[in-house]
Design an enzyme around this catalytic site. Structure first.
Site, PDB file in Angstrom:
ATOM      1  N   ASP A   1      -4.235   2.533  -5.038  1.00  0.00           N
ATOM      2  CA  ASP A   1      -2.968   2.606  -4.710  1.00  0.00           C
ATOM      3  C   ASP A   1      -2.359   1.037  -3.944  1.00  0.00           C
ATOM      4  O   ASP A   1      -1.290   1.143  -3.270  1.00  0.00           O
ATOM      5  CB  ASP A   1      -2.387   3.623  -4.042  1.00  0.00           C
ATOM      6  CG  ASP A   1      -3.106   3.850  -2.509  1.00  0.00           C
ATOM      7  OD1 ASP A   1      -4.022   2.875  -2.198  1.00  0.00           O
ATOM      8  OD2 ASP A   1      -2.605   4.554  -1.602  1.00  0.00           O
TER       9      ASP A   1
ATOM     10  N   ASP B   1       0.839  -1.286  -0.028  1.00  0.00           N
ATOM     11  CA  ASP B   1       0.022  -0.077  -0.061  1.00  0.00           C
ATOM     12  C   ASP B   1       0.968   1.329  -0.068  1.00  0.00           C
ATOM     13  O   ASP B   1       1.981   1.443   1.081  1.00  0.00           O
ATOM     14  CB  ASP B   1      -0.902   0.130   1.162  1.00  0.00           C
ATOM     15  CG  ASP B   1      -1.794   0.927   1.258  1.00  0.00           C
ATOM     16  OD1 ASP B   1      -3.116   0.828   0.598  1.00  0.00           O
ATOM     17  OD2 ASP B   1      -1.791   2.068   1.843  1.00  0.00           O
ATOM     18  N   LEU B   2       0.706   2.052  -0.865  1.00  0.00           N
ATOM     19  CA  LEU B   2       1.534   3.217  -1.037  1.00  0.00           C
ATOM     20  C   LEU B   2       1.437   4.214  -0.145  1.00  0.00           C
ATOM     21  O   LEU B   2      -0.127   4.646   0.155  1.00  0.00           O
ATOM     22  CB  LEU B   2       1.372   4.024  -2.498  1.00  0.00           C
ATOM     23  CG  LEU B   2       1.544   3.057  -3.811  1.00  0.00           C
ATOM     24  CD1 LEU B   2       1.442   3.948  -5.118  1.00  0.00           C
ATOM     25  CD2 LEU B   2       2.853   2.405  -3.802  1.00  0.00           C
TER      26      LEU B   2
END
Length: 618
Positions: free
Chosen positions: A526, A483-484
């Site tokens: 993301d 997960d960004l």
């Protein structure tokens, strides 16, 4: 000692004299060595005891007036709460000592007691379907008693009967060996009957499992419910299935036959298709089925005699109703209605004969006693034949549909060939274009349109395959959920176009980090996933995750300047055990959230008890 013996002999002679006086009303029944059964009814005397208070002592000391049964066509007293006493005097005309059997031909009698006073004392035997089977004097489905006589001996038999069901007291006397042969033949006949029911039920159950047609399972339910009732009626249930459940023994008959009536109504609705062919009859049958199911439950709660009367009325009413429905469907030309009417006509005839006999309106004969079994056997065979015809009709319709489909297909082929002669090249080009388009569609269906990575559907398919390979090879498999960090502020600040560019860069970097056996995928937004096969251990998985994290932390080229996007990575590992893809993903997701909670831009392995390791300090 001598005085005691004389006193005993005097008492015995007194009892013998009293029994002889009491039995003086009817001629003794002579018993010889013939194998044919004897009908004792012309020699029987009957006494009704409404209060159920009379005992054998009362009959011997102050005998009330007995009535001769000779004028009666049979000894069926219908439904009654009274106790009945039968008195029968027998005399052996055989040349040697022997033993006879007194058989009551109606098995559903609650309690039957036989008393034989004589010089040797009082002999008491008992039977009936409310007695545990092992308590019966002679183990048999019917009430059967032993009557031993010496050559030329004369004895008086007293029989007391009480029953909540139909008081059918017809009896026969047999030589013991002849009765044994008769009994074996009777059991064999019933075995054939119930074997037929079992075969029909099993056959139609297999058809239901094959076709999933509700009509077949309703037929199976009808056969099973009817079988419970007839097992009780014939005494086989109390002998073999519930020998100690004396309460259920009385309830099984009304419960089973009333349930069979209710299921038969549901079966008729399905078999005749009344919802489509006869809507009014369908409504009537629906109401009748609901009422009969309620009565079925009531048979477990009502007094037994009332439950049995409800059974007789419900069975007769249901059969008449179904017969009327069948006739209406015959007039409307409903498929299968003729054989349905014929089948229920057989059962109706049997039910009418049995009900009239139970209410003492017809004499008890072999036909009236076994009317329900005979009618039901014919009815079930005819209905099974009707179901077979229905099955053949379904098969014919399916084959006809297949023929029509084949004919239509051939028509299409012919039309295509005609078109091919004119536009062969155009068809070929369009076919090739369509194939290419389909191939692209299949590829696009499994790819994320923005990044070109595998999408969620492709990830699920490939993850399941990878888990099976890992289990088969007994190798660990790692799943990284990425997960960004801080992507939303960047997306809001620079716009969605820059955000999409960053996502594509992340995808390219994941492809760069992935090995040949690894699968990068995008879950959405993301969130990304990397499935890593053939990892050696947890440390190997951590090293791979560290490589991914370092690669993602390099500056982005989406905008000028040092724009870096970090990531929180949760890693779950399947150690070659039987674990599903969903469970593995959830474990990685929890690990990822632990990494975010610990400061983001970190790696966290699932099931770690210590705090997440900061593999990339900020």
């Amino acid at each position: 000692m001598g005085a005691g013996i004389r006193g005993f002999l005097c008492l015995a002679l007194l009892l013998l004299g009293l029994s002889t006086m009491a039995g003086a009303g009817a001629a003794p029944l002579p018993l010889d060595e013939r194998a044919e059964p004897l009908d004792p009814r012309p020699h029987i005397e009957v006494l009704r005891d409404p209060e159920r208070r009379l005992s054998l002592d009362d009959l011997l000391t102050d005998p009330p007036p007995f009535a001769s049964a000779a004028p009666r066509p049979d000894l069926n007293f219908g439904y009654s709460h009274d106790a009945f006493w039968l008195r029968l005097e027998v005399r052996s005309t055989a040349k040697r000592d022997g033993e006879w059997r007194l058989e009551f031909t109606y098995p559903s009698l609650d309690r039957v007691d036989l008393y034989m006073p004589g010089v040797e004392g009082l002999v008491h035997q008992q039977s009936g379907d409310t007695l545990p089977y092992r308590s019966r004097s002679i183990g048999h489905r019917e009430a059967v008693f032993a009557v031993p006589l010496k050559a030329g001996e004369q004895r008086t038999l007293y029989v007391r009967v009480v029953s909540e069901g139909s008081l059918t007291l017809d009896a026969r006397l047999w030589r013991a060996d002849a009765f044994q042969r008769h009994s074996e033949a009777g059991y064999a006949t019933l075995a054939c009957y119930f074997g037929m029911l079992l075969a029909l039920a099993a056959y139609n159950l297999l058809l239901f499992l094959s076709l999933r047609e509700p009509t077949f399972i309703l037929y199976v339910g009808f056969v099973c419910a009817f079988g419970i009732g007839t097992l009780s009626l014939n005494g086989l249930g109390g002998q073999y299935l519930w020998p100690d459940a004396v309460g259920w023994s009385n309830r099984a008959l009304p419960f089973g036959l009333t349930l069979a009536s209710a299921v038969s109504v549901l079966f008729a609705r399905a078999f005749l298709g009344t919802a489509r062919h006869a809507p009014r009859w369908h409504l009537v049958l629906t109401i009748a089925a609901a009422l009969e199911l309620a009565i079925t439950v009531a048979t477990l709660l009502l007094p037994v005699q009332l439950a049995l009367k409800c059974m007789s009325i419900t069975g007769l009413t249901s059969t008449l109703l179904l017969l009327g429905c069948g006739v209406g469907c015959v007039i409307s030309r409903v498929p299968g209605a003729r054989i349905f009417v014929l089948a229920w006509g057989m059962l109706l005839l049997g039910a009418v004969l049995l009900a009239l006999r139970n209410f003492d309106l017809l004499p008890t004969t072999f036909l009236t006693t076994n009317a329900m079994q005979i009618g039901s056997a014919l009815e079930m065979l005819l209905l099974s034949f009707g179901l077979a015809a229905r099955f053949n009709e379904l098969k014919r319709q399916k084959e006809q549909a297949q023929v029509q489909a084949l004919a239509a297909q051939q028509q299409v082929v012919w039309a295509l060939r005609e078109q091919e002669r004119i536009l062969e090249r155009r068809v070929t080009e369009r076919t090739e274009a369509l194939a290419d388009a389909n191939e692209r569609l299949r590829a696009l269906a499994l790819k994320d349109p923005l990044t070109g990575l595998a999408n969620r559907a492709a990830l699920k398919q490939q993850l399941d395959l990878a888990l099976r390979r890992a289990q088969r090879r007994q190798e660990p498999l790692a799943l990284m959920l990425i997960d960004l960090d801080g992507f939303k502020p960047i997306n809001d600040r620079y716009g969605h176009e820059v955000g999409d560019t960053i996502l594509r860069e992340v995808a390219e970097r994941l492809r760069f980090c992935a090995r040949e056996t690894d699968l990068p995928a995008r879950l959405g937004g993301d969130e990304f996933v990397l499935v890593c096969e053939s990892v050696k251990n947890r440390q190997d998985a951590r090293i791979l995750a560290q490589r991914v994290l370092e690669t993602l932390n390099r500056p982005s080229e989406a905008v000028p300047g040092q724009l870096c996007v970090g990531a929180s990575i949760g890693v779950s590992i399947a150690q070659g055990d039987d674990i599903g893809g969903g469970a593995l993903t959830r474990a990685a997701d929890l690990a990822m959230y632990r990494a975010k909670a610990s400061g983001s831009n970190r790696i966290c392995l699932a099931d770690e008890t210590e705090s997440p390791l900061d593999d990339h300090p900020r």
